[in-house]
Design an enzyme around this catalytic site. Structure first.
Site, PDB file in Angstrom:
ATOM      1  N   ASP A   1      30.970 -29.382  40.641  1.00  0.00           N
ATOM      2  CA  ASP A   1      30.505 -29.287  39.260  1.00  0.00           C
ATOM      3  C   ASP A   1      30.955 -27.992  38.600  1.00  0.00           C
ATOM      4  O   ASP A   1      30.170 -27.298  37.941  1.00  0.00           O
ATOM      5  CB  ASP A   1      28.987 -29.439  39.165  1.00  0.00           C
ATOM      6  CG  ASP A   1      28.545 -29.840  37.756  1.00  0.00           C
ATOM      7  OD1 ASP A   1      29.422 -30.168  36.932  1.00  0.00           O
ATOM      8  OD2 ASP A   1      27.336 -29.810  37.478  1.00  0.00           O
TER       9      ASP A   1
ATOM     10  N   SER B   1      23.847 -25.291  30.892  1.00  0.00           N
ATOM     11  CA  SER B   1      24.762 -25.695  31.964  1.00  0.00           C
ATOM     12  C   SER B   1      26.117 -25.011  31.813  1.00  0.00           C
ATOM     13  O   SER B   1      26.729 -25.048  30.742  1.00  0.00           O
ATOM     14  CB  SER B   1      24.968 -27.210  31.934  1.00  0.00           C
ATOM     15  OG  SER B   1      23.805 -27.892  32.313  1.00  0.00           O
TER      16      SER B   1
ATOM     17  N   HIS C 220      30.695 -31.279  34.386  1.00  0.00           N
ATOM     18  CA  HIS C 220      30.094 -32.333  33.562  1.00  0.00           C
ATOM     19  C   HIS C 220      30.030 -31.955  32.085  1.00  0.00           C
ATOM     20  O   HIS C 220      29.764 -32.806  31.237  1.00  0.00           O
ATOM     21  CB  HIS C 220      28.701 -32.713  34.096  1.00  0.00           C
ATOM     22  CG  HIS C 220      27.620 -31.721  33.811  1.00  0.00           C
ATOM     23  ND1 HIS C 220      27.182 -30.813  34.755  1.00  0.00           N
ATOM     24  CD2 HIS C 220      26.881 -31.487  32.707  1.00  0.00           C
ATOM     25  CE1 HIS C 220      26.216 -30.078  34.235  1.00  0.00           C
ATOM     26  NE2 HIS C 220      26.013 -30.469  32.988  1.00  0.00           N
TER      27      HIS C 220
END
Length: 527
Positions: free
Chosen positions: A129, A206, A97
């Protein structure tokens, strides 16, 4: 925020679901003689063997592109994320993402801010992911190795990265609290399990590494966290799950359709699915003409996102392999319902065609129709509560609210080639669209608003109607007042039955049948 997070349509960007909580910070920056802080990778080109030395192999990623957020609309720039280098040649790991659908990627290594490097996406996996990128740097780079020991509660870990978009490197410490927490914790992936830990991470962490004391990567941090009463827990994709996926990504995409998005769930509106924020060029999603702002509501007939996670979405992808996947899509801004295939030959197109359902029953004179509609205009009523698209030729428009017997304003749009002729005769095409109060009697509402139709037209009966927002019925009247004109009257309510959308369309020509579909595809209540 609970562990089984249900992402709602009205929320902000994906990274914002992480919660700012306290954590012990380990300062690894170097202060120069001038007082500035800096970091250096000079002389460090091999594998790193201590958590205190991982900084030169940790990267900040700036992804630029046009992405669609449910609340913010289109925005340039997908934000900032972290990652880490896994080979001296510059291969690096991050989250899908962070990079999927981006037009450009710029990488800053080890906290450096003056020199950025372009990077190429080697492969992505939206179901895991994870993404593998290649940093365009010719010199050997420092890199991290994977942790291959047993992951147990109490294992000391350190989260490295660049939280909150800050270019200054941070390192926080904690321990593993659960070695195998749930796998579908957010709406951005579907994996068997995650590592739960309390090394503080923020938006921007992230894709960064969670490392052990020897500097090896225990897990890949990603957007997810459950706040307990006295402490915050965060999540990472365990090394034993990440390693085989990264190996697959060296050969290209894996378990992905080319979508940067997340699961959405809105119980009140009865909408669930996967929100498409961005689409990677050349991907199966792009080939199927999916657009940012679409919501994939079902795949191969299975509703997805109903639990606020990627689980069903990814189960279908994994089951289908490279075979075609039938999809139902809601184009959120216009409420258009689309249907087609990804990895197939059926293009995504309008799924609802009222015209096809009634064209063999009504007596509209197709042979005598010379009019075609090529351009449409969007009309919002004066109260700002209802919207519809009609042919530009229907230019005689009344958007002012009506007033009922109690003096209450009724959102109202009348659009026709001639308003007065539409009201008095069956000779011209047009549409009336109003927002009424809730009803438990759809047939009664249709009859109440039918006006002169029962006495002047042939009743072709009631037909059930449903789309991702509304359910109800429409009634078809034909051969009105001795003409070939047909009239379709719709009454429909949303899932919570808080109001009634009522619409009346007068059809004089074959072109009006095409307009009927556009009207049904675009009518919406927006306030």
């Amino acid at each position: 925020m609970g562990v089984n997070n249900k992402r709602r349509i009205g929320v902000l960007a994906l990274a914002a679901i992480l919660v700012a909580c306290s954590g012990e910070t380990v300062d690894t920056t170097v202060t120069t003689a001038s007082g500035a802080t800096t970091t250096s990778t000079e002389g460090t080109t091999g594998s790193i063997d201590s958590y205190q030395e991982v900084q030169p192999a940790v990267i900040q990623i700036v992804a630029q592109g046009t992405f669609r957020d449910p609340e913010l609309g289109y925005a340039d720039g997908s934000g900032l994320g972290s990652g880490f280098i896994i080979s001296p040649e510059g291969l690096a790991v991050t989250n899908n993402h962070v990079v999927a659908g981006a037009a450009t990627l710029e990488v800053f290594i080890g906290g450096q801010t003056e020199t950025g490097y372009n990077a190429t996406i080697v492969g992505v996996s939206e179901c895991n992911d994870l993404a593998l990128i290649d940093i365009n740097e010719s010199e050997p780079l420092p890199f991290l190795e994977w942790y291959n020991g047993e992951i147990t509660p109490g294992l000391a870990v350190y989260a490295a990265g660049f939280p909150l978009g800050d270019p200054e490197y941070t390192l926080t410490s904690g321990i593993v609290s659960k070695a195998q927490a749930g796998g579908d914790l957010t709406g951005t992936s579907s994996i068997d399990h995650t590592i739960e830990h309390d090394a503080n991470i923020q938006p921007g962490n992230s894709g960064g590494p969670l490392v052990a004391e020897d500097g090896t990567v225990v897990a890949v941090n990603y957007a997810g966290g459950a706040v307990a009463t006295t402490t915050a827990q965060f999540y990472g994709i365990a090394s034993d799950l990440a390693q085989p996926v990264i190996t697959r990504l060296m050969d290209g995409d894996f378990e992905t359709l080319g979508i940067n998005g997340w699961a959405v769930f809105d119980e009140a509106a009865a909408i669930s699915g996967v929100w498409v924020a961005g689409v990677a060029a050349g991907s199966p999603a792009a080939a199927a003409d999916l657009l940012p702002g679409d919501i994939i509501t079902s795949m191969n007939g299975l509703p997805i996102g109903t639990d606020g996670t990627f689980k069903d979405y990814c189960d279908v992808i994994r089951t289908a392999g490279g075979n075609p996947i039938a999809v139902d899509v809601l184009r959120y801004d216009t409420s258009e319902v689309l249907r087609g295939e990804i990895n197939g030959d059926q293009p995504i197109e309008f799924a609802l065609s009222i015209a096809e359902e009634i064209q063999d029953e009504v007596s509209v004179d197709e042979s005598g129709s010379a009019t075609t509609y090529t351009d449409y205009q969007s009309i919002v009523d004066d109260t700002g509560k209802i919207v519809i698209e009609v042919p530009v030729e229907w230019s005689d428009i009344d958007p002012a609210p009506a007033v009922d017997d109690a003096g209450v304003e009724i959102p109202y749009i009348l659009a026709a080639t001639d308003q007065q002729a539409w009201r008095d005769t069956f000779d011209v095409p047009g549409v009336l669209f109003v927002k009424l109060g809730p009803t438990d009697d759809i047939p009664g509402t249709l009859l109440e608003w039918a006006g002169p139709m029962p006495a002047n037209c042939t009743d072709l009966g009631l037909v059930d109607y449903s789309d991702p927002v509304f359910t109800g019925q429409y009634q078809v009247w034909d051969a009105c007042a001795g003409t070939a004109t047909a009239v379709v009257v719709l009454a429909a309510v949303p899932a919570d039955n808080s109001y009634t959308a009522l619409m009346m369309v007068q059809i004089v020509s074959e072109a009006d049948l095409e307009a009927l579909d556009r009207i049904f595809q675009t009518f919406n209540v927006i306030g």
